[in-house]
Enzyme design. Structure first.
Site, mmCIF file in Angstrom:
data_model
loop_
_atom_site.group_PDB
_atom_site.id
_atom_site.type_symbol
_atom_site.label_atom_id
_atom_site.label_comp_id
_atom_site.label_asym_id
_atom_site.label_seq_id
_atom_site.Cartn_x
_atom_site.Cartn_y
_atom_site.Cartn_z
ATOM 1 N N PRO A 2 -3.934 24.236 -31.421
ATOM 2 C CA PRO A 2 -3.512 25.630 -31.569
ATOM 3 C C PRO A 2 -3.862 26.176 -32.949
ATOM 4 O O PRO A 2 -3.791 25.465 -33.951
ATOM 5 C CB PRO A 2 -1.997 25.545 -31.371
ATOM 6 C CG PRO A 2 -1.807 24.338 -30.521
ATOM 7 C CD PRO A 2 -2.853 23.363 -30.973
ATOM 8 N N GLU A 3 -4.256 27.436 -32.978
ATOM 9 C CA GLU A 3 -4.670 28.060 -34.230
ATOM 10 C C GLU A 3 -3.623 29.082 -34.673
ATOM 11 O O GLU A 3 -2.565 29.207 -34.061
ATOM 12 C CB GLU A 3 -6.059 28.662 -34.055
ATOM 13 C CG GLU A 3 -7.030 27.604 -33.525
ATOM 14 C CD GLU A 3 -8.489 28.005 -33.504
ATOM 15 O OE1 GLU A 3 -8.881 28.904 -34.278
ATOM 16 O OE2 GLU A 3 -9.246 27.418 -32.719
ATOM 17 N N LYS A 51 -1.050 27.467 -39.533
ATOM 18 C CA LYS A 51 -0.780 26.728 -38.303
ATOM 19 C C LYS A 51 0.599 26.061 -38.309
ATOM 20 O O LYS A 51 0.919 25.297 -37.402
ATOM 21 C CB LYS A 51 -1.857 25.657 -38.091
ATOM 22 C CG LYS A 51 -3.269 26.201 -37.968
ATOM 23 C CD LYS A 51 -4.256 25.063 -37.766
ATOM 24 C CE LYS A 51 -5.683 25.544 -37.739
ATOM 25 N NZ LYS A 51 -6.646 24.431 -37.527
ATOM 26 N N CYS A 236 -26.445 32.411 -23.540
ATOM 27 C CA CYS A 236 -25.881 33.295 -24.556
ATOM 28 C C CYS A 236 -25.696 34.692 -23.974
ATOM 29 O O CYS A 236 -26.586 35.219 -23.299
ATOM 30 C CB CYS A 236 -26.801 33.340 -25.764
ATOM 31 S SG CYS A 236 -26.288 34.505 -27.045
ATOM 32 N N CYS A 263 -29.613 33.344 -31.879
ATOM 33 C CA CYS A 263 -28.873 34.461 -32.487
ATOM 34 C C CYS A 263 -28.390 34.169 -33.889
ATOM 35 O O CYS A 263 -28.191 35.084 -34.691
ATOM 36 C CB CYS A 263 -27.666 34.829 -31.616
ATOM 37 S SG CYS A 263 -28.080 35.641 -30.061
#
Length: 265
Positions: A2-3, A51, A236, A263
């Site tokens: 989890p962020e 976090k 992409c 990219c």
């Protein structure tokens, strides 16, 4: 793992149920806290710091009881979660995964499989090593930019994941941010517009802080939420080239990165 946005949302749920409430029962299910008891104390605040999640608790019944104020510090790590529900609600995870139970007159908060769980009287001092929190209400980017730019020869993907530089970014966001800024995660910091990267990080995490499903594309369909993360071999969304997967970082970290070489070169 989890962020920052996930932890921010968990803190918001816990705050709604616990803030200002007296704890009528507490149970700790880890050996180091087996004898701890916060029953009778009042939750004074619930907050996220990067976090990390802190539940601040005052003295018994009021803050003038003479008992030291403490904070319950938790970190979700890979498998952790906080669930909040009215008392009597059936748990959504098995009881053997529960590490702590906090109960008020009306609600129950259960922390499952928490990677870190401890009581501390000095929470802010303990977390002083962290860089600026991207989701802080007092966010100001100057210090985060300075810390990252000081790592001029380090890959930007490694710097973004270092919580000592800026707090809240995890593996998903570092891949997505590098794609959105059109830089490979392996590019040295000195070749990156750090100010623009930090600004984007703040905006993207802030936009996702209370969403039930994280999205960096603006789309909400399950197969359209990410630009590159988790999309190895898929095309992409910008150029049609296959998304690649590699590793970047120290042993012990989640080192997987996703990118579009076309990219981001």
């Amino acid at each position: 793992m989890p962020e920052g946005d996930t932890v921010f949302a968990a803190a918001a749920r816990l705050r709604a149920a616990l803030d200002g409430q007296r704890l009528t029962r507490t149970q700790f299910r880890i050996p180091s806290l087996a004898t701890a008891d916060l029953t009778g104390r009042t939750v004074t605040s619930v907050r996220s710091v990067g976090k990390h999640l802190l539940i601040d608790v005052g003295g018994s019944d009021d803050d003038d009881s003479g008992l030291a104020r403490v904070s319950l510090h938790s970190h979700l790590k890979m498998e952790g979660a906080w669930h909040v529900h009215p008392i009597g609600t059936k748990w959504r995870r098995p009881g053997y995964q529960a590490r702590v139970v906090l109960r008020t007159a009306t609600h129950e908060a259960v922390g499952f499989d928490l990677g870190i769980l401890e009581l501390t009287e000095t929470p802010d001092q303990d977390l002083a090593y962290l860089g600026p929190d991207l989701l802080s209400a007092e966010w100001e980017p100057t210090e985060a930019i300075r810390r990252i730019e000081a790592r001029a020869d380090e890959p930007i993907g490694t710097a973004l994941l270092d919580q000592r530089l800026v707090a809240g970014i995890g593996n998903v966001y570092r891949s997505e941010l590098c794609f959105l800024r059109r830089v490979l995660p392996t590019r040295p910091v000195r070749e990156v517009d750090v100010t623009a990267m930090v600004d984007l990080a703040r905006r993207v995490l802030w936009a996702n802080r209370l969403r039930t499903a994280r999205s960096t594309t603006g789309q909400t369909a399950p197969n359209a939420r990410m630009w590159v993360y988790g999309r190895r071999g898929q095309l992409c969304r910008r150029c049609g080239s296959p998304i690649e997967r590699d590793q970047l970082g120290s042993i012990g970290e989640d080192r997987v990165i996703y990118f579009c070489r076309q990219c981001q070169s």
